[in-house]
Design a protein around this motif. Structure first.
Motif, PDB file in Angstrom:
ATOM      1  N   ALA A   1      -4.454  -0.584  -1.979  1.00  0.00           N
ATOM      2  CA  ALA A   1      -3.640  -1.299  -2.981  1.00  0.00           C
ATOM      3  C   ALA A   1      -3.933  -0.733  -4.363  1.00  0.00           C
ATOM      4  O   ALA A   1      -3.022  -0.570  -5.194  1.00  0.00           O
ATOM      5  N   GLY A   2      -5.187  -0.380  -4.603  1.00  0.00           N
ATOM      6  CA  GLY A   2      -5.550   0.248  -5.876  1.00  0.00           C
ATOM      7  C   GLY A   2      -4.814   1.561  -6.082  1.00  0.00           C
ATOM      8  O   GLY A   2      -4.255   1.820  -7.149  1.00  0.00           O
ATOM      9  N   HIS A   3      -4.778   2.385  -5.043  1.00  0.00           N
ATOM     10  CA  HIS A   3      -4.065   3.664  -5.137  1.00  0.00           C
ATOM     11  C   HIS A   3      -2.582   3.451  -5.392  1.00  0.00           C
ATOM     12  O   HIS A   3      -1.960   4.156  -6.182  1.00  0.00           O
ATOM     13  N   ILE A   4      -2.013   2.486  -4.688  1.00  0.00           N
ATOM     14  CA  ILE A   4      -0.568   2.247  -4.832  1.00  0.00           C
ATOM     15  C   ILE A   4      -0.275   1.814  -6.265  1.00  0.00           C
ATOM     16  O   ILE A   4       0.657   2.305  -6.911  1.00  0.00           O
ATOM     17  N   GLY A   5      -1.089   0.899  -6.754  1.00  0.00           N
ATOM     18  CA  GLY A   5      -0.867   0.433  -8.118  1.00  0.00           C
ATOM     19  C   GLY A   5      -1.051   1.536  -9.138  1.00  0.00           C
ATOM     20  O   GLY A   5      -0.413   1.555 -10.186  1.00  0.00           O
ATOM     21  N   ASP A   6      -1.864   2.498  -8.803  1.00  0.00           N
ATOM     22  CA  ASP A   6      -2.210   3.558  -9.736  1.00  0.00           C
ATOM     23  C   ASP A   6      -1.185   4.690  -9.766  1.00  0.00           C
ATOM     24  O   ASP A   6      -1.117   5.462 -10.711  1.00  0.00           O
ATOM     25  N   ALA A   7      -0.405   4.803  -8.695  1.00  0.00           N
ATOM     26  CA  ALA A   7       0.504   5.951  -8.585  1.00  0.00           C
ATOM     27  C   ALA A   7       1.738   5.750  -9.469  1.00  0.00           C
ATOM     28  O   ALA A   7       2.302   4.666  -9.525  1.00  0.00           O
ATOM     29  N   ILE A   8       2.138   6.807 -10.151  1.00  0.00           N
ATOM     30  CA  ILE A   8       3.328   6.703 -11.002  1.00  0.00           C
ATOM     31  C   ILE A   8       4.576   6.664 -10.138  1.00  0.00           C
ATOM     32  O   ILE A   8       5.481   5.879 -10.347  1.00  0.00           O
ATOM     33  N   ALA A   9       4.628   7.523  -9.146  1.00  0.00           N
ATOM     34  CA  ALA A   9       5.793   7.541  -8.269  1.00  0.00           C
ATOM     35  C   ALA A   9       5.311   7.635  -6.830  1.00  0.00           C
ATOM     36  O   ALA A   9       4.446   8.442  -6.513  1.00  0.00           O
ATOM     37  N   GLY A  10       5.879   6.809  -5.999  1.00  0.00           N
ATOM     38  CA  GLY A  10       5.476   6.855  -4.598  1.00  0.00           C
ATOM     39  C   GLY A  10       6.662   6.590  -3.694  1.00  0.00           C
ATOM     40  O   GLY A  10       7.707   6.104  -4.148  1.00  0.00           O
ATOM     41  N   VAL A  11       6.523   6.946  -2.435  1.00  0.00           N
ATOM     42  CA  VAL A  11       7.541   6.595  -1.445  1.00  0.00           C
ATOM     43  C   VAL A  11       6.842   6.079  -0.192  1.00  0.00           C
ATOM     44  O   VAL A  11       5.707   6.449   0.103  1.00  0.00           O
ATOM     45  N   ILE A  12       7.590   5.245   0.507  1.00  0.00           N
ATOM     46  CA  ILE A  12       7.177   4.828   1.847  1.00  0.00           C
ATOM     47  C   ILE A  12       8.056   5.619   2.809  1.00  0.00           C
ATOM     48  O   ILE A  12       9.278   5.686   2.617  1.00  0.00           O
ATOM     49  N   ILE A  13       7.448   6.227   3.800  1.00  0.00           N
ATOM     50  CA  ILE A  13       8.238   6.916   4.818  1.00  0.00           C
ATOM     51  C   ILE A  13       8.073   6.170   6.128  1.00  0.00           C
ATOM     52  O   ILE A  13       6.939   5.948   6.584  1.00  0.00           O
ATOM     53  N   ALA A  14       9.208   5.742   6.686  1.00  0.00           N
ATOM     54  CA  ALA A  14       9.153   4.969   7.929  1.00  0.00           C
ATOM     55  C   ALA A  14       9.804   5.781   9.034  1.00  0.00           C
ATOM     56  O   ALA A  14      11.006   6.045   9.000  1.00  0.00           O
ATOM     57  N   GLY A  15       8.989   6.200  10.008  1.00  0.00           N
ATOM     58  CA  GLY A  15       9.496   6.948  11.154  1.00  0.00           C
ATOM     59  C   GLY A  15       9.524   6.072  12.388  1.00  0.00           C
ATOM     60  O   GLY A  15       9.322   4.851  12.305  1.00  0.00           O
ATOM     61  N   ARG A  16       9.714   6.721  13.533  1.00  0.00           N
ATOM     62  CA  ARG A  16       9.893   5.941  14.761  1.00  0.00           C
ATOM     63  C   ARG A  16       8.737   4.981  15.022  1.00  0.00           C
ATOM     64  O   ARG A  16       7.581   5.357  15.065  1.00  0.00           O
ATOM     65  N   GLN A  17       9.063   3.738  15.189  1.00  0.00           N
ATOM     66  CA  GLN A  17       8.167   2.701  15.679  1.00  0.00           C
ATOM     67  C   GLN A  17       9.096   1.604  16.180  1.00  0.00           C
ATOM     68  O   GLN A  17      10.231   1.500  15.734  1.00  0.00           O
ATOM     69  N   THR A  18       8.622   0.785  17.111  1.00  0.00           N
ATOM     70  CA  THR A  18       9.571  -0.104  17.789  1.00  0.00           C
ATOM     71  C   THR A  18       9.440  -1.577  17.407  1.00  0.00           C
ATOM     72  O   THR A  18      10.189  -2.404  17.915  1.00  0.00           O
TER      73      THR A  18
END
Ligand SMILES: Cc1ncc(C[n+]2csc(CCOP(=O)(O)OP(=O)(O)O)c2C)c(N)n1
Ligand SMILES: [Mg+2]
Length: 604
Positions: free
Chosen positions: A223-240
């Motif tokens: 959560a610290g890293h996420i809050g710290d990042a200027i730009a980020g993406v979530i990549i969602a691949g195959r999962q059921t």
């Protein structure tokens, strides 16, 4: 336990144990040597048995059923080459982490390698592709024999379900005569009630699951890293798991990261909050300028790596920190750049990070985030990524619709966009490798229908797709649409025989471009002369889809207009042929991509 003879006793104790451990489905292929287990599985009331003659189709039927239900499925075949026909499905189950329990009957050791009939080496047939191989051995129906059979069943289920990676297991089970349930006086000599009956209503040995709850440290740190990042993406691949949808949407809102969602992530179609979902990344990332500007600092990956080549190249070149959430113990990391792979439950991670980010943004306790991070996160609007991505997504979706609307014939991209709109709540969609899965990734837009999207992308085979889809329909009870190229369809034509036992609607959309359309996108197309290319890669077979339908007494429809799709799908089980042209397909793809990229560039 069936005391008719020692084989019925051993096999029925084994089947009983599988049922008590939660197995509900088995796929049996006929043969003599496997009779004790076939009869035991058939007579076990909790286990539904489907009989499929072709073991390759049976393997894929079981695979589809396992993927759709998330539950282990048993396979049983006789001795000899039958077992080898499971190999493609076992390989796929290994790479896709799906629980299959392969049972092969065998001759006893004294009949192996001496010229007795129907004997091949069945020891470790699948090499490293199985989580566990067990030569079960020949046994009397005494205390130790029956306890061994019960214990092996418990262990097979535990290994298939995952310790921690789910996957196939292979048990080789030799039987001596009598194979049929012929009474033999005094064959059962066991006296221990545990051997004879096991435990009432529960398995002999219950196995606890590995706890995948993320630690506070993992939740706070990331959560610290996420809050710290200027730009980020979530990549969602195959999962059921559809339960991942809302937590990921929550994480996207809390972090301001868009979700680049592959269709089989279950994030594109569904009733969840899709406001941060980006479906057009495969096209957008073909624009070098866009790709350069969109480079994130942090990537959070859930599910498998999507197929999209532009996405993979962009990730590999980005230098972004990648955190991969993979609870199944795989090494799903083709970029060789991930900073961490988390063996933790994805829904718990997404929810845990989202709540920590919100807590921190509210100023509350200050949370675990560094103060610089928390300050920046409060001004979330200054993060460039989500707005740029979401604006581009809106433009690209408009432009794709406009470009597809200008095509005069039914195009393969147009078909996938239209299918995305036609799928209905509760549907299951099983999509073939080759162009179908790629076009689906590029052209299937977001939508509200609650659909389960599956594919066999572990090994990317074009084999077994028809059977996988029918197995998934049988196990889930969901109206199912199988989407396949015609060579893939031909590969598993015999799989259609399984439809006789399935009452759930199964619509098979066959994209018939009379050959391997995918190869026209490869350098082989220009490096070889036309005749060579057609002979080796184009491979037109001219098989009539209509007559294939007649062979299996199935309704057949040829799609004349994309607007007919919803009605044709609603009509139920049958083959739907969509005729396209391999030669013009590449040009249509290029035309559509260029129009979309031009429109997006104009509007940004
Ligand atoms: C079992 C297996 N054999 C061969 C291949 C190589 N292969 C990939 S795509 C393809 C052609 C598929 O043609 P079709 O199903 O008609 O789909 P299209 O490319 O036309 O969309 C082949 C032979 C494979 N992936 N799997
Ligand atoms: Mg084809």
């Amino acid at each position: 336990m069936d005391p008719t003879n020692h084989n019925t006793a051993l096999a029925s104790a084994f089947a009983e144990e599988l049922a008590r451990g939660g197995l509900r489905r088995a796929v049996v292929s006929p043969g003599s040597r496997s009779t004790p287990l076939a009869v035991a599985l058939w007579r076990q009331p909790e286990i539904e048995v489907t009989v499929i003659v072709d073991e390759r189709s049976a393997g894929f039927f079981a695979l589809g059923a396992a993927q759709a239900s998330g539950e282990p499925v048993a396979l049983l075949c006789t001795s000899g080459t039958a077992l080898a026909n499971y190999h493609p499905a076992v390989a796929e189950a290994d790479l896709s982490a799906l629980p299959l329990i392969v049972l092969s009957a065998d001759r006893p050791p004294e009949l192996r390698g001496i010229g007795a009939g129907q004997v091949i080496d069945q020891i470790k047939t699948f090499g490293e592709s199985v989580r566990w191989f067990c030569e079960v051995g020949t046994h009397d129906a005494d205390d130790s024999g029956l306890l061994h059979m019960r214990s092996v069943a418990c262990r097979a289920l535990a290994r298939a379900r995952g310790e921690i990676r789910p996957g196939p297991v292979h048990l080789n089970v030799p039987f001596r005569e009598p194979l049929a349930p012929i009474p033999v006086e005094g064959a059962v000599t066991a006296t221990d009630p545990l051997a004879l009956e096991g435990r009432e209503g529960r398995p002999l040995t219950a196995v606890t699951r590995v706890d995948l709850e993320p630690t506070e440290f993992v939740l706070d740190e990331v959560a610290g890293h996420i809050g710290d990042a200027i730009a980020g993406v979530i990549i969602a691949g195959r999962q059921t798991d559809p339960e991942l949808r809302e937590p990921l949407a929550h994480l996207a809102r809390a972090s301001g990261f868009p979700i680049l969602a592959e269709p089989t992530s279950q994030l594109r179609l569904g009733p969840h909050d899709r406001s941060y979902v980006v479906t057009t990344y495969d096209t957008l990332l073909r624009d070098e300028h866009w790709a350069r500007n969109a480079v994130p600092e942090l990537v959070l990956r859930f599910g498998e790596m999507p197929t999209s080549k532009p996405l993979r190249e962009w990730l590999a070149a980005s230098g972004a920190d990648q955190i991969v959430v993979d609870p199944t113990g795989g090494w799903n990391e083709p970029t060789n750049r991930a900073a961490a792979i988390l063996r933790a439950d994805p829904t718990e991670c997404a929810s845990g990070w989202a709540t920590r980010l919100e807590r921190s943004a509210e100023g509350g306790t200050g949370g675990p985030l560094p103060s610089r991070t928390a300050g920046r996160f409060v001004q979330g609007a200054s993060r460039p990524a989500p707005e740029a991505w979401l604006r581009a997504e809106a433009s690209a979706l408009d432009a794709i619709a406009a470009a597809l609307g200008e095509e005069s014939e039914i195009s393969e991209p147009g078909l996938h966009a239209a299918l995305g709109r036609a799928h209905a709540d509760g549907d299951l969609v099983y999509t073939a490798s080759s162009m179908a899965i790629r076009d689906q990734e590029t052209y299937l837009g977001p939508g509200e229908a609650d659909v389960m999207m599956l594919c066999n992308r572990g090994a990317n085979g074009i084999d077994g797709l028809v059977s996988s889809g029918i197995g998934a329909a049988r196990a889930s009870g969901r109206p199912t649409t199988i989407v396949t190229g015609e060579l893939g369809f031909l590969h598993d034509l015999g799989g259609l025989a399984a439809l006789r036992d399935v009452t759930t609607p199964v619509r098979i959309v066959v994209i018939d471009n009379d050959g391997g359309g995918i190869f026209h996108f490869l350098p082989q197309q220009t490096a070889l002369d036309g005749d060579e290319f057609e002979a080796l890669f184009g491979t037109p077979r001219g098989v009539s889809i209509e007559r294939s339908a007649a062979l299996f007494d199935l309704p057949y429809t040829r799609l004349e207009s994309l607007s007919d799709l919803p009605a044709i799908l609603a009509a139920g089980t049958g083959l739907i042929e969509v005729c396209t042209d391999r030669q013009t397909n590449v040009a249509a793809h290029r035309r559509i991509t260029e129009r979309v990229l031009a429109a997006v560039a104009d509007r940004s």
